[in-house]
Design an enzyme around this catalytic site. Structure first.
Site, PDB file in Angstrom:
ATOM      1  N   GLU A 122       0.833  -1.209   0.000  1.00  0.00           N
ATOM      2  CA  GLU A 122       0.000   0.000   0.000  1.00  0.00           C
ATOM      3  C   GLU A 122       0.869   1.260   0.000  1.00  0.00           C
ATOM      4  O   GLU A 122       1.906   1.302   0.666  1.00  0.00           O
ATOM      5  CB  GLU A 122      -0.873  -0.047   1.266  1.00  0.00           C
ATOM      6  CG  GLU A 122      -1.975   0.964   1.323  1.00  0.00           C
ATOM      7  CD  GLU A 122      -2.859   0.788   2.570  1.00  0.00           C
ATOM      8  OE1 GLU A 122      -3.200  -0.360   2.924  1.00  0.00           O
ATOM      9  OE2 GLU A 122      -3.177   1.808   3.187  1.00  0.00           O
ATOM     10  N   GLU A 126      -2.862  10.667   3.086  1.00  0.00           N
ATOM     11  CA  GLU A 126      -3.988  10.791   4.013  1.00  0.00           C
ATOM     12  C   GLU A 126      -4.066  12.205   4.567  1.00  0.00           C
ATOM     13  O   GLU A 126      -3.037  12.869   4.752  1.00  0.00           O
ATOM     14  CB  GLU A 126      -3.865   9.779   5.157  1.00  0.00           C
ATOM     15  CG  GLU A 126      -4.220   8.371   4.726  1.00  0.00           C
ATOM     16  CD  GLU A 126      -4.002   7.350   5.829  1.00  0.00           C
ATOM     17  OE1 GLU A 126      -4.924   6.589   6.102  1.00  0.00           O
ATOM     18  OE2 GLU A 126      -2.903   7.336   6.411  1.00  0.00           O
ATOM     19  N   ARG A 206      -7.514   3.547  -4.986  1.00  0.00           N
ATOM     20  CA  ARG A 206      -8.676   3.650  -4.093  1.00  0.00           C
ATOM     21  C   ARG A 206      -8.756   5.067  -3.547  1.00  0.00           C
ATOM     22  O   ARG A 206      -7.807   5.562  -2.942  1.00  0.00           O
ATOM     23  CB  ARG A 206      -8.571   2.641  -2.957  1.00  0.00           C
ATOM     24  CG  ARG A 206      -8.416   1.227  -3.523  1.00  0.00           C
ATOM     25  CD  ARG A 206      -8.229   0.179  -2.473  1.00  0.00           C
ATOM     26  NE  ARG A 206      -7.866  -1.084  -3.129  1.00  0.00           N
ATOM     27  CZ  ARG A 206      -8.161  -2.293  -2.662  1.00  0.00           C
ATOM     28  NH1 ARG A 206      -8.801  -2.411  -1.525  1.00  0.00           N
ATOM     29  NH2 ARG A 206      -7.798  -3.379  -3.321  1.00  0.00           N
ATOM     30  N   TRP A 210     -13.339   8.398   5.157  1.00  0.00           N
ATOM     31  CA  TRP A 210     -13.927   7.599   6.235  1.00  0.00           C
ATOM     32  C   TRP A 210     -13.799   8.352   7.555  1.00  0.00           C
ATOM     33  O   TRP A 210     -13.038   9.325   7.648  1.00  0.00           O
ATOM     34  CB  TRP A 210     -13.282   6.215   6.314  1.00  0.00           C
ATOM     35  CG  TRP A 210     -11.793   6.183   6.547  1.00  0.00           C
ATOM     36  CD1 TRP A 210     -10.831   6.508   5.627  1.00  0.00           C
ATOM     37  CD2 TRP A 210     -11.105   5.805   7.738  1.00  0.00           C
ATOM     38  NE1 TRP A 210      -9.581   6.351   6.181  1.00  0.00           N
ATOM     39  CE2 TRP A 210      -9.713   5.918   7.474  1.00  0.00           C
ATOM     40  CE3 TRP A 210     -11.515   5.370   8.998  1.00  0.00           C
ATOM     41  CZ2 TRP A 210      -8.733   5.627   8.433  1.00  0.00           C
ATOM     42  CZ3 TRP A 210     -10.535   5.075   9.955  1.00  0.00           C
ATOM     43  CH2 TRP A 210      -9.168   5.202   9.663  1.00  0.00           C
TER      44      TRP A 210
END
Ligand SMILES: *[C@@H]1O[C@H](CO)[C@@H](O)[C@H](O)[C@H]1NC(C)=O
Ligand SMILES: *[C@@H]1O[C@H](CO)[C@@H](O)[C@H](O)[C@H]1NC(C)=O
Ligand SMILES: *[C@@H]1O[C@H](CO)[C@@H](O)[C@H](O)[C@H]1NC(C)=O
Ligand SMILES: *[C@@H]1O[C@H](CO)[C@@H](O)[C@H](O)[C@H]1NC(C)=O
Ligand SMILES: *[C@@H]1O[C@H](CO)[C@@H](O)[C@H](O)[C@H]1NC(C)=O
Ligand SMILES: *[C@@H]1O[C@H](CO)[C@@H](O)[C@H](O)[C@H]1NC(C)=O
Length: 375
Positions: A122, A126, A206, A210
């Site tokens: 990954e 963020e 992606r 969230w």
């Protein structure tokens, strides 16, 4: 290069990354045989997220809203439990991802733009909704979430206010994170635990948001990392993506990536590249080249087809107008029986129109089906 020192995520982060990285996968290719092949991008593509979404390329996941408008694509959380995201159907084996986006505001709200593989390699961007002074970069190899200096935060002003270009450039030797043309960070293969923690398997894109501050769904450590408990009465929390550029560094007739030769090492050399016939591009590139959405489909029709459709619609409108006029005159003059006859005529015309529509829908008109049903 920004002259910032790597301010590594603090101790709290050490205790919680398990929840930030995805920790399971439907088929873990490192210890399972027969995991499905992954469609390759095998080239490059620009996605204007201010237009319509190509749902053959982007798959929506999780609860929450994903809306497409000329301002960009918005990912909206309106209540607890929502985490709208989209993921690409294609994968890249080393490559470049540019995302022009604006992060969501809101305490505990995490916006993310990441590359991820089925064995949980990954590479992350963020953004914490309540942190207007820093952004976060991170990476994982084979889902290893043990603390190991992977995360690094950088001073950056108000990613929630404006659109910026967040770019990851990923080769077998190093990963670079760039913002608006400035390099923030470089990770060398050897510096990721001698390569063992280095992301090196085919990844898809992606994008989503969230609520790390949702206390009903996250551990206290995550809530703290995310900036505190989310106050859902402050909704909507909204992240917006304007544009994405993706470039697969594996090119030339690439069709799929296969796990066939993979073992527990997760080494990129063990990823099998399956090729198309010579000169044939990947399914993803073919799909991307096709027009999608009414506007684009219309633009892609030949002039003749456009004229045909316009003439058909205009003709119908004129006919209807004449017909109505005729009806009115007729109605005044004619008796009941003639009126009934006219109605029969109208029904017939309607049936003919329906037949015409069906004919178009059945594809006799080229782009019939999707096009006609959507105007
Ligand atoms: C494969 O590894 C994953 C992650 O370590 C683990 O959760 C899973 O149970 C393993 N599966 C098999 C079949 O060993
Ligand atoms: C993207 O692909 C096109 C078509 O193959 C090619 O002409 C172009 O140079 C590529 N652009 C980049 C930045 O690689
Ligand atoms: C979307 O953005 C692109 C690139 O910024 C621009 O060229 C295009 O006109 C925009 N489309 C719409 C519908 O606003
Ligand atoms: C923003 O993030 C930086 C780096 O992690 C941290 O030092 C700072 O305290 C954070 N600010 C807020 C308001 O959370
Ligand atoms: C996971 O990463 C940590 C930190 O870099 C490292 O100490 C550990 O050996 C890694 N675990 C495996 C199984 O590679
Ligand atoms: C984003 O920035 C990179 C350099 O970091 C640049 O090459 C690229 O053209 C930019 N992309 C967009 C969509 O602005």
């Amino acid at each position: 290069m920004l002259s910032s020192t790597l301010s590594v995520v603090a101790i709290a982060a050490a205790l919680l990354p398990a929840t930030l990285a995805q920790t399971h996968t439907q088929c873990n290719p490192l210890n399972t045989t027969g995991c499905p092949n992954m469609p390759a991008l095998g080239g490059n593509a620009t996605f204007n997220f201010n237009d319509t979404m190509n749902d053959r390329i982007w798959e929506e996941k999780n609860a929450g809203k994903v809306d497409w408008s000329d301002k960009g694509t918005t990912f909206t959380i309106t209540s607890r439990g929502e985490s709208p995201m989209i993921q690409s159907s294609f994968y890249m084996l080393f490559g470049r991802l540019e995302v022009v986006m604006k992060a969501a505001k809101g305490k505990g709200i995490v916006s993310s733009a990441i590359l991820q593989s089925e064995c949980l390699d990954e590479i992350d961007w963020e953004f914490l909704g309540s942190n207007t002074t820093h952004l976060l970069t991170n990476y994982y190899g084979k889902g290893n979430t043990t603390y190991g200096n992977r995360g690094a935060d950088f001073p950056f002003s108000n990613p929630q206010e404006d659109f910026h270009n967040y770019t990851v450039d990923w080769t077998k030797d190093r990963i670079q994170w760039w913002v608006d043309g400035k390099q923030l960070r470089e990770l060398k293969y050897a510096d990721a635990l001698g390569g063992k923690n280095y992301p090196q398997t085919p990844m898809n894109i992606r994008l989503g948001v969230w609520a790390g501050g949702d206390t009903a769904h996250n551990d206290p450590g995550v809530v703290e990392w995310a900036g505190g408990e989310t106050d859902f009465s402050q909704q909507p929390f909204q992240m917006t993506v304007q544009q994405v550029y993706a470039q697969d560094y594996t090119t030339g007739n690439v069709k799929e990536y296969s796990w066939e030769n993979m073992d527990a090492s997760g080494d990129w050399q063990k990823v099998k590249v399956i090729e198309n016939k010579a000169g044939q591009q990947s399914t993803a590139l073919t799909e991307i080249a096709k027009p999608h959405g009414v506007k684009n489909r219309w633009a892609a029709l030949s002039k003749g087809a456009q004229i045909g459709i316009v003439a058909g619609v205009a003709g119908f409108v004129i006919l209807s107008a004449l017909f109505i006029t005729f009806c009115c005159i007729k109605q005044r003059r004619a008796g009941r029986r003639e009126w009934a006859a006219l109605r029969a005529q109208e029904d017939k015309e309607a049936a003919e129109l329906l037949a015409y529509k069906n004919q178009m829908a059945s594809g006799k008109f080229g782009h019939g089906n999707d096009y006609y049903n959507r105007i």
